[in-house]
Design an enzyme around this catalytic site. Structure first.
Site, PDB file in Angstrom:
ATOM      1  N   ASP A 148      36.618  40.538  91.251  1.00 33.35           N
ATOM      2  CA  ASP A 148      36.220  41.910  91.530  1.00 33.35           C
ATOM      3  C   ASP A 148      37.286  42.482  92.464  1.00 33.35           C
ATOM      4  O   ASP A 148      37.526  41.950  93.558  1.00 33.35           O
ATOM      5  CB  ASP A 148      34.860  41.938  92.230  1.00 33.35           C
ATOM      6  CG  ASP A 148      33.703  41.832  91.258  1.00 33.35           C
ATOM      7  OD1 ASP A 148      33.894  41.263  90.171  1.00 33.35           O
ATOM      8  OD2 ASP A 148      32.592  42.306  91.601  1.00 33.35           O
ATOM      9  N   HIS A 204      38.684  33.447  89.767  1.00 32.60           N
ATOM     10  CA  HIS A 204      38.502  32.670  88.554  1.00 32.60           C
ATOM     11  C   HIS A 204      39.773  32.656  87.706  1.00 32.60           C
ATOM     12  O   HIS A 204      40.621  33.542  87.821  1.00 32.60           O
ATOM     13  CB  HIS A 204      37.331  33.250  87.752  1.00 32.60           C
ATOM     14  CG  HIS A 204      36.031  33.226  88.515  1.00 32.60           C
ATOM     15  ND1 HIS A 204      35.026  32.339  88.228  1.00 32.60           N
ATOM     16  CD2 HIS A 204      35.596  33.964  89.571  1.00 32.60           C
ATOM     17  CE1 HIS A 204      34.020  32.542  89.063  1.00 32.60           C
ATOM     18  NE2 HIS A 204      34.342  33.526  89.892  1.00 32.60           N
ATOM     19  N   SER A 294      42.048  40.677 100.919  1.00 30.66           N
ATOM     20  CA  SER A 294      42.926  39.655 100.353  1.00 30.66           C
ATOM     21  C   SER A 294      43.507  40.168  99.044  1.00 30.66           C
ATOM     22  O   SER A 294      43.141  41.235  98.566  1.00 30.66           O
ATOM     23  CB  SER A 294      42.162  38.354 100.137  1.00 30.66           C
ATOM     24  OG  SER A 294      40.805  38.591  99.828  1.00 30.66           O
TER      25      SER A 294
END
Length: 344
Positions: A148, A204, A294
């Site tokens: 996301d 992921h 990040s």
């Protein structure tokens, strides 16, 4: 009538800006991929003012060594470490954080904020099963978004540098601190994903394959906001980061780099993802970030991916796209070419 129309337009624009300030929508302009609507990222007003102070032409001219910016960011990091988000009393911060960023807890498991003992536990929360479906799960020629985030994609590293990452030391070689290994991505295609504090902070695999190598590089935790990336400060090649190379039959060697930023205490890659030869499925969890903002860089070998048209078009306009993990990123352009063994 003309004067009344002008007054109405001025008042209307002023009220819209006040509403944006009230909702803390003062960050970089992004396009929500699901709704198609433009919006501004939510930020605290203090953070926005600090970015404007630190990253502007006047500050860059005065602070040629970037000492002020580096000192400020290190002070931020020290403050967060002193705060220690893992203490039980940090649980009290969870509800206000959810309210400030309008986080829909129905998507997470557990969904009850009271189920998280500390803020650190809440920050690395997991999605509930089915909350983020994987695009074309049985088709390995389709790559997916890894987190996301707000995304930009570019067909070459040079275009990424021209339009988005302006630090003059940004190269794949500097990013992974390895001249030989970097050769296969020297002008490859790149996706840049930026996470904000309110986001799900697990990431992921974008492709199916197997782990070829892993490397951790210590460093700083400087801001990765677009205002900072557009400056001359070499942020992505100075911050702490962890690198995983995934060998894919469809995409060749895919470089995945998780980069820490302001207030991030840990850039974590799961143990199995550090082991050479470990089989990876598209959508498998690679690791997680601890508290803060990040960034992720995903690099593909030249000519091995065609990014989705909407992502590439908006990136060329310097508009970030609000995306979710599991969404389509692009398709393999030469899926029949086997991966090579050189420069491993």
């Amino acid at each position: 009538m003309w004067l009344l129309a002008k007054i109405h337009a001025f008042l209307d624009a002023s009220l819209r800006r006040l509403k944006l300030l009230e909702d803390r929508q003062v960050g970089w302009l992004t396009l929500d991929r699901k709704s198609g609507n433009l919006k501004r990222e939510q930020q605290t007003l203090w953070k926005k003012l600090k970015l404007l102070l630190l990253f502007n032409p006047l500050t860059e001219w005065i602070d040629r060594t970037h000492a002020l910016r580096i000192w400020t960011h290190r002070k931020n990091l020290e403050a967060v470490r002193r705060q220690d988000e893992g203490k039980p009393q940090s649980h009290a911060q969870i509800k206000s954080f959810i309210d400030f960023y309008h986080i829909d807890m129905c998507s997470f498991e557990p969904s009850d904020p009271e189920s998280y003992p500390t803020f650190k536990d809440f920050f690395i929360r997991r999605f509930a099963p089915g909350a983020r479906p994987i695009f074309a799960p049985e088709d390995p020629t389709k790559a997916i978004v890894s987190a996301d985030s707000r995304a930009v994609v570019y067909p070459t590293v040079e275009k990424l540098r021209a339009l988005w990452i302006k630090g003059n030391r940004f190269t794949i070689a500097n990013l992974i601190k390895d001249d030989e290994r970097s050769l296969r991505w020297i002008n490859g295609s790149v996706a840049s994903l930026r996470l904000s504090p309110q986001d799900y902070h697990r990431y992921h695999s974008p492709v199916k394959g197997k782990v070829k190598w892993y490397k951790h590089i210590p460093g700083d935790y400087l801001q990765v906001d677009p205002m900072a990336l557009h400056s001359s400060v070499n942020i992505l090649t100075e911050n702490a980061r962890s690198c995983v190379c995934i060998e894919s039959e469809e995409f060749g060697d895919v470089l995945f780099v998780a980069i820490g930023a302001t207030d991030v205490g840990t850039v974590e890659i799961h143990d199995e993802m550090r082991k050479e030869g470990h089989a990876v499925e598209k959508g498998d969890e690679i690791g997680l970030f601890q508290f803060g903002g990040s960034s992720i860089i995903i690099a593909f070998e030249p000519g091995r991916i065609d990014f989705d048209e909407d992502l590439e078009r908006l990136s060329n306009e310097e508009t970030m796209v609000d995306v979710e993990v599991g969404m389509s990123l692009g398709k393999a352009s030469r899926p029949d070419i086997p991966p090579t063994d050189e420069a491993s």
